[in-house]
Design a protein around this motif. Sequence first.
Motif, PDB file in Angstrom:
ATOM      1  N   VAL A  39      -5.304   3.212  -6.363  1.00 55.23           N
ATOM      2  CA  VAL A  39      -5.393   4.290  -5.381  1.00 55.23           C
ATOM      3  C   VAL A  39      -4.067   5.044  -5.337  1.00 55.23           C
ATOM      4  CG1 VAL A  39      -7.117   3.100  -3.963  1.00 55.23           C
ATOM      5  CG2 VAL A  39      -4.682   2.811  -3.434  1.00 55.23           C
ATOM      6  N   THR A  56       1.539   8.159   0.381  1.00 57.95           N
ATOM      7  CA  THR A  56       0.984   8.473  -0.932  1.00 57.95           C
ATOM      8  C   THR A  56       1.976   8.109  -2.025  1.00 57.95           C
ATOM      9  OG1 THR A  56       1.879  10.723  -1.018  1.00 57.95           O
ATOM     10  CG2 THR A  56      -0.276  10.436   0.052  1.00 57.95           C
ATOM     11  N   LYS A 105      -5.922  15.402   1.204  1.00 61.93           N
ATOM     12  CA  LYS A 105      -6.956  15.019   0.250  1.00 61.93           C
ATOM     13  C   LYS A 105      -7.610  13.687   0.579  1.00 61.93           C
ATOM     14  CE  LYS A 105      -4.065  17.474  -2.958  1.00 61.93           C
ATOM     15  NZ  LYS A 105      -2.843  17.705  -2.218  1.00 61.93           N
ATOM     16  N   ARG A 106      -7.015  12.975   1.555  1.00 62.63           N
ATOM     17  CA  ARG A 106      -7.549  11.672   1.969  1.00 62.63           C
ATOM     18  C   ARG A 106      -7.471  11.602   3.480  1.00 62.63           C
ATOM     19  NH1 ARG A 106      -3.566  11.373  -1.928  1.00 62.63           N
ATOM     20  NH2 ARG A 106      -4.241  10.648  -3.955  1.00 62.63           N
ATOM     21  N   SER A 120     -12.208  10.506   0.695  1.00 65.23           N
ATOM     22  CA  SER A 120     -11.401  11.103  -0.363  1.00 65.23           C
ATOM     23  C   SER A 120     -12.178  12.242  -1.015  1.00 65.23           C
ATOM     24  CB  SER A 120     -11.067  10.048  -1.421  1.00 65.23           C
ATOM     25  OG  SER A 120     -12.246   9.678  -2.114  1.00 65.23           O
ATOM     26  N   GLU A 121     -11.507  12.952  -1.896  1.00 64.15           N
ATOM     27  CA  GLU A 121     -12.179  14.009  -2.653  1.00 64.15           C
ATOM     28  C   GLU A 121     -13.393  13.463  -3.414  1.00 64.15           C
ATOM     29  OE1 GLU A 121      -9.300  17.173  -4.449  1.00 64.15           O
ATOM     30  OE2 GLU A 121      -8.292  15.216  -4.411  1.00 64.15           O
TER      31      GLU A 121
END
Length: 144
Positions: A39, A56, A105-106, A120-121
């Motif tokens: 991830v 991230t 994005k998350r 998520s995307e």
Amino acid sequence: MTAYGSGKTAHDVMHEGAQCVGEHDNLRVAARMMRDLSVGALPICGEDDRLKGIITDRDIVVRCCAEGCDMDRTTAGELAGGLVWVNAEASVEEALEVMTSHQIKRLPVIDHHRLVGMISEADLAKELSDTELAEFVHRVYAGS
């Protein structure tokens, strides 16, 4: 964003089993968790089992490695970004709005004050039309 209208909730589209890195765990632990789980982001949870933020792989590289920080002494909590999340019962449309307005994005999904999953995307790609997905991607990446 176009009206999604499926009637699905954040809980319906999220992936369950999101694993947290502890707010006092160092960045090496976080990086290894990301590697082992394949991830690019981890929710950060406190000793009270509550969400404290998200970290991230980019945060680790840009805010630690590039700045010469010690990965063994810098904690995940020190890099915790703003606390953005969505309630599990929120509509998919609400989750999309949160993600686009914050250009993320998350998105952690919370139920009864506890982390229950992440959107998520990839999760969105399974649910949105090609047009809706393209619009989401354009809005999220526009400021990157």
